[in-house]
Design a protein around this motif. Structure first.
Motif, mmCIF file in Angstrom:
data_model
loop_
_atom_site.group_PDB
_atom_site.id
_atom_site.type_symbol
_atom_site.label_atom_id
_atom_site.label_comp_id
_atom_site.label_asym_id
_atom_site.label_seq_id
_atom_site.Cartn_x
_atom_site.Cartn_y
_atom_site.Cartn_z
ATOM 1 N N GLU A 98 13.322 -12.740 33.568
ATOM 2 C CA GLU A 98 15.408 -12.110 34.301
ATOM 3 C C GLU A 98 14.816 -10.993 35.361
ATOM 4 O O GLU A 98 15.269 -11.083 36.239
ATOM 5 C CB GLU A 98 15.276 -11.971 32.696
ATOM 6 C CG GLU A 98 16.354 -13.472 32.092
ATOM 7 C CD GLU A 98 14.944 -13.898 31.268
ATOM 8 O OE1 GLU A 98 14.647 -15.288 31.658
ATOM 9 O OE2 GLU A 98 14.415 -13.246 30.287
ATOM 10 N N LEU A 117 16.656 -11.355 39.397
ATOM 11 C CA LEU A 117 16.691 -9.471 39.018
ATOM 12 C C LEU A 117 16.433 -9.306 40.520
ATOM 13 O O LEU A 117 17.357 -8.947 41.513
ATOM 14 C CB LEU A 117 17.178 -8.591 37.745
ATOM 15 C CG LEU A 117 18.132 -8.996 36.498
ATOM 16 C CD1 LEU A 117 17.948 -8.669 35.674
ATOM 17 C CD2 LEU A 117 19.400 -9.954 37.174
ATOM 18 N N ARG A 160 25.705 -13.733 36.045
ATOM 19 C CA ARG A 160 25.443 -12.325 36.453
ATOM 20 C C ARG A 160 25.249 -11.080 35.507
ATOM 21 O O ARG A 160 24.669 -10.637 35.249
ATOM 22 C CB ARG A 160 26.149 -12.169 38.026
ATOM 23 C CG ARG A 160 25.804 -10.715 38.236
ATOM 24 C CD ARG A 160 24.107 -10.909 39.631
ATOM 25 N NE ARG A 160 23.764 -9.935 39.932
ATOM 26 C CZ ARG A 160 23.655 -10.008 40.944
ATOM 27 N NH1 ARG A 160 24.312 -10.626 41.796
ATOM 28 N NH2 ARG A 160 23.233 -8.976 41.477
ATOM 29 N N TYR A 204 22.485 -12.018 33.162
ATOM 30 C CA TYR A 204 21.184 -11.631 32.898
ATOM 31 C C TYR A 204 21.201 -9.700 33.072
ATOM 32 O O TYR A 204 20.609 -9.412 32.417
ATOM 33 C CB TYR A 204 20.692 -11.756 34.375
ATOM 34 C CG TYR A 204 20.815 -13.387 34.732
ATOM 35 C CD1 TYR A 204 19.991 -13.987 33.798
ATOM 36 C CD2 TYR A 204 21.475 -14.336 35.822
ATOM 37 C CE1 TYR A 204 19.651 -15.450 33.426
ATOM 38 C CE2 TYR A 204 21.170 -15.112 35.539
ATOM 39 C CZ TYR A 204 20.090 -15.814 35.127
ATOM 40 O OH TYR A 204 20.020 -17.729 34.953
ATOM 41 N N GLU A 205 22.473 -9.078 33.793
ATOM 42 C CA GLU A 205 22.288 -7.505 33.260
ATOM 43 C C GLU A 205 22.838 -7.777 32.171
ATOM 44 O O GLU A 205 22.256 -6.230 32.915
ATOM 45 C CB GLU A 205 23.086 -6.931 34.947
ATOM 46 C CG GLU A 205 22.933 -7.824 36.223
ATOM 47 C CD GLU A 205 24.209 -7.745 37.288
ATOM 48 O OE1 GLU A 205 25.197 -7.425 36.908
ATOM 49 O OE2 GLU A 205 23.627 -7.620 38.162
#
Length: 248
Positions: free
Chosen positions: A91, A95, A150, A153-154
């Motif tokens: 991941e 990113l 998004r 993941y963040e």
């Protein structure tokens, strides 16, 4: 019995708590679906009132259904449980590919990132060899990612603690306090951690390094059983002092 002769106190999770920890999924949504069904049946019989589901990262790459794995984790995979999603090095690469594709593209694609791109509808072979190929793929991925993906993941965490257990993706640097561990170590470490016999102050539950069966040591438990190539996705179950494993 002297203090020197005393047996170590077994690690435990908090009272009235059951923890399920899932190892590296790597795009195998089919195996995740099967394992979650097994976990749901197990949890339905559990006497504990609090249930925690911890996923150890590396949801994407290598397997064909990375996008589907994220969809499943966003859809309340274990109703009634607290969900803790940790970050894996894959991941981290995804990113970074969105922000600095030239720096990480070859590393990411060479480690299964091409499968993740395809799962989001991007065919890497169309852009390989183009002068701006990496940038094009990065822009396309940014456009293809649903906003919820998004944010997922963040928002991934680097570690989680339950009682006498520390959950991380890769491991820790022995002898260094948790607050001083770097993200690079927690996401990438191997030999320094795996070879250590030190007491880390907690039993470290980790993935990242593939073993054919779960590795249970005095100071760590490894549950990356190489799902993308073996078909075995593993879950560690913790309740009180009990430890056991569920697997596809």
């Amino acid at each position: 019995m002297t203090a020197r002769d005393a047996l170590p106190v077994p690690a435990t999770v908090p009272e009235d708590t059951r923890v399920y920890a899932i190892g590296d999924i790597h795009g195998r949504a089919d195996l995740l679906s099967d394992l979650l069904e097994t976990i749901r049946k197990d949890a339905a019989r559990a006497p504990e009132r609090r249930t925690v589901l911890v996923t150890l990262g590396d949801y994407v790459d290598r397997g064909d259904w990375s996008r589907h794995v994220i969809d499943m984790l966003l859809e309340d995979p274990l109703p009634g449980a607290e969900l803790v999603t940790l970050k894996g090095n894959h991941e981290e690469l995804l990113l970074r590919f969105l922000e600095e594709p030239e720096d990480v593209a070859r590393l990411w694609i060479g480690n299964g990132g091409d499968a993740t791109l395809r799962s989001y509808g991007i065919e890497p072979s169309r852009y390989l060899g183009l002068a701006d190929g990496w940038q094009r793929m990065s822009r396309l991925l940014a456009e293809a990612l649903p906003a919820a993906h998004r944010r997922f993941y963040e928002g991934l965490r680097l570690h989680h603690v339950e009682g006498g257990y520390l959950f991380v993706h890769a491991g820790i640097r022995p002898g260094v306090a948790l607050a001083e561990q770097t993200a690079e170590t927690l996401l990438w470490v191997r030999d320094l951690f795996l070879s250590s016999e030190a007491d880390h102050g907690a039993v470290v539950v980790h993935g990242h390094t593939v073993a054919w069966t779960p590795e249970e040591r005095a100071n760590r438990i490894g549950i990356d059983t190489g799902a993308f190539m073996t078909g075995r996705l593993t879950c560690l179950v913790l309740a009180g002092e009990e430890r056991r494993f569920l697997s596809t």
